[in-house]
Design a protein around this motif. Structure first.
Motif, PDB file in Angstrom:
ATOM      1  N   ASP A  39       0.831  -1.203   0.000  1.00 18.88           N
ATOM      2  CA  ASP A  39       0.000   0.000   0.000  1.00 18.88           C
ATOM      3  C   ASP A  39       0.861   1.246   0.000  1.00 18.88           C
ATOM      4  OD1 ASP A  39      -2.589  -1.159   0.122  1.00 18.88           O
ATOM      5  OD2 ASP A  39      -2.280  -1.606   2.236  1.00 18.88           O
ATOM      6  N   ASP A  95      -1.389  11.536   1.537  1.00 15.85           N
ATOM      7  CA  ASP A  95      -2.232  12.450   2.310  1.00 15.85           C
ATOM      8  C   ASP A  95      -1.379  13.645   2.703  1.00 15.85           C
ATOM      9  OD1 ASP A  95      -4.453  13.408   3.529  1.00 15.85           O
ATOM     10  OD2 ASP A  95      -4.680  11.780   4.975  1.00 15.85           O
ATOM     11  N   GLN A 110      -1.106   7.122 -12.432  1.00 16.52           N
ATOM     12  CA  GLN A 110      -1.254   8.326 -11.581  1.00 16.52           C
ATOM     13  C   GLN A 110       0.089   8.986 -11.317  1.00 16.52           C
ATOM     14  OE1 GLN A 110      -3.912   9.685 -10.184  1.00 16.52           O
ATOM     15  NE2 GLN A 110      -5.549   8.168 -10.230  1.00 16.52           N
ATOM     16  N   LYS A 134      -2.838   1.247 -12.133  1.00 22.62           N
ATOM     17  CA  LYS A 134      -3.450   2.560 -11.850  1.00 22.62           C
ATOM     18  C   LYS A 134      -2.436   3.489 -11.191  1.00 22.62           C
ATOM     19  CE  LYS A 134      -7.198   1.015  -9.690  1.00 22.62           C
ATOM     20  NZ  LYS A 134      -8.467   0.976  -8.966  1.00 22.62           N
ATOM     21  N   THR A 135      -1.660   2.931 -10.247  1.00 24.79           N
ATOM     22  CA  THR A 135      -0.671   3.749  -9.539  1.00 24.79           C
ATOM     23  C   THR A 135       0.398   4.252 -10.502  1.00 24.79           C
ATOM     24  OG1 THR A 135      -1.020   2.266  -7.684  1.00 24.79           O
ATOM     25  CG2 THR A 135       0.825   3.783  -7.494  1.00 24.79           C
ATOM     26  N   LYS A 142      -8.385   8.824   5.454  1.00 18.61           N
ATOM     27  CA  LYS A 142      -9.251   9.525   4.492  1.00 18.61           C
ATOM     28  C   LYS A 142      -8.490   9.967   3.244  1.00 18.61           C
ATOM     29  CE  LYS A 142     -13.089   9.573   7.062  1.00 18.61           C
ATOM     30  NZ  LYS A 142     -13.413  10.496   8.088  1.00 18.61           N
ATOM     31  N   GLY A 143      -7.195   9.640   3.164  1.00 18.83           N
ATOM     32  CA  GLY A 143      -6.402  10.056   1.998  1.00 18.83           C
ATOM     33  C   GLY A 143      -6.548   9.061   0.848  1.00 18.83           C
ATOM     34  N   GLU A 144      -5.574   9.065  -0.043  1.00 26.39           N
ATOM     35  CA  GLU A 144      -5.577   8.157  -1.200  1.00 26.39           C
ATOM     36  C   GLU A 144      -4.745   6.930  -0.886  1.00 26.39           C
ATOM     37  OE1 GLU A 144      -7.042   8.170  -4.171  1.00 26.39           O
ATOM     38  OE2 GLU A 144      -7.922  10.140  -3.818  1.00 26.39           O
ATOM     39  N   ARG A 145      -5.276   5.759  -1.221  1.00 30.09           N
ATOM     40  CA  ARG A 145      -4.496   4.538  -1.045  1.00 30.09           C
ATOM     41  C   ARG A 145      -4.280   3.904  -2.408  1.00 30.09           C
ATOM     42  NH1 ARG A 145      -7.176  -0.700  -0.303  1.00 30.09           N
ATOM     43  NH2 ARG A 145      -5.512  -2.227  -0.081  1.00 30.09           N
ATOM     44  N   TYR A 146      -3.044   3.560  -2.704  1.00 31.05           N
ATOM     45  CA  TYR A 146      -2.722   2.881  -3.957  1.00 31.05           C
ATOM     46  C   TYR A 146      -2.274   1.470  -3.623  1.00 31.05           C
ATOM     47  CZ  TYR A 146      -2.766   7.605  -5.775  1.00 31.05           C
ATOM     48  OH  TYR A 146      -3.139   8.877  -6.116  1.00 31.05           O
TER      49      TYR A 146
END
Ligand code: UTP
Length: 314
Positions: free
Chosen positions: A132, A136, A267, A263-264, A249-253
């Motif tokens: 992961d 954030d 991005q 996807k990561t 609450k942030g973004e998890r890749y």
């Protein structure tokens, strides 16, 4: 209260979801554009104030150690050619307070963490999983450390996931939201089927733990998949002292999974100074081709069967 100074990064798994790439290469060294995934994790640890990092390795994981070592020949060559920017990139991963220990058999995440017992001693510590990558304003590991400083207890990062995916995660049974995004937990359950899952709040790869977890890990029986599960040990710990779940609450890749990895890469590529403009144009052109169906007729990279080259007695 003891300061949180140490992090553990377990990296001894087989990485079967990325075979054949991981047959002879650590999954943690697969790059997102140009940076191995484990480097993102080490950077998060350092940005969170961690001073010492222990990486749990196993067979075929030597490239991880080499990545964080110096490479005098390469450095001399880059210096001679005046390639200062590349030299900086090569040198930034050396001289960190990194330590390595081997897990002799990959008997599960809990067993991997147990290998850090002597390194951790009697201090609180964090466990960071390379699958992961988190983004954030405040790094997630730092958020957990701040949680520990306020609650004086273990803090485990969780995040909402689609209900049908609960069997891929440790899931919490939340008892009460004691403050916004911070839960008391009734139970921690490893990989429940959706019909049995007590919530959609999944444990993601960051844990702040107290050292009492080691006594539990030493005694715990194998759980799901016959592995020593960290989630099971956390559930036992929660029966004698409070373990909080902190909602991220942030973004998890999720780079441990093929689609998440792709996807990561996209991005990160869209933010990478060297490739972002070309990649953006490529994606725009590609989406037009997808819309018109032209992509169906384009040439694919060729895939040949290695089997054809093997001796065959039949
Ligand atoms: P995973 O189950 O996601 O990793 O474990 P894996 O086994 O390497 O990958 P797949 O599922 O076969 O594709 C989560 C993390 O825990 C580490 C892994 O290296 C990974 O970073 N781990 C897991 C260990 O260090 N030792 C173990 O015995 C098991």
């Amino acid at each position: 209260m003891k300061k949180v100074r140490k992090a553990i990064i377990p990296a001894a798994g087989y990485g079967t979801r990325f075979l054949p790439a991981t047959k002879a290469m650590p999954k943690e060294m697969i790059p997102i554009v140009d940076k191995p995934t484990i480097q993102f994790i080490v950077e998060e640890a350092i940005a969170s104030g961690i001073e010492d990092i222990l990486i749990i390795t196993g067979k075929l994981k030597r490239p991880i150690e080499d990545h964080f070592d110096s490479n005098p020949e390469l450095e001399a060559s880059l210096r001679k050619k005046g390639k200062e920017e590349l030299l900086e990139l090569v040198e930034e991963t050396t001289g960190l307070n990194l330590y390595f220990v081997r897990q002799p058999y990959p008997l599960g995440l809990g067993h991997a963490v147990l290998q850090a017992k002597a390194f951790v001693g009697d201090e609180p510590f964090v466990v960071m999983l390379g699958d992961d990558i988190m983004a954030d304003e405040v790094p997630l590991t730092k958020q957990l450390i701040e949680g520990y400083e306020r609650t004086h207890a273990s803090n485990i990062a969780v995040m909402r996931v689609p209900h049908e995916e609960t069997s891929n995660y440790g899931i919490i049974d939340p008892e009460a939201e004691v403050e916004e995004g911070l839960y008391n937990v009734r139970k921690f359950v490893e990989k429940p089927n959706p019909e049995d899952a007590p919530s959609d709040l999944a444990i993601i790869g960051r844990y702040l733990l107290v050292p009492e977890i080691f006594d539990i890990l030493e005694k715990i029986e194998p759980g799901v998949g016959g592995e020593i599960q960290l989630t099971d040990a956390i559930d036992v710990l929660n029966k004698t002292q409070r373990v909080f779940a902190k909602e991220f609450k942030g973004e998890r890749y999720d780079v441990g999974d093929k689609f998440g990895f792709l996807k990561t890469t996209i991005q990160y590529g869209l933010k990478h100074p060297q490739v972002k403009d070309d990649l953006k144009q490529y994606i725009l052109d590609l989406s037009k081709e997808l819309e018109t169906g032209a992509i169906e007729n384009s040439m694919e990279p060729e895939v040949h069967e290695l089997e054809d080259n093997k001796e065959n007695d039949e």
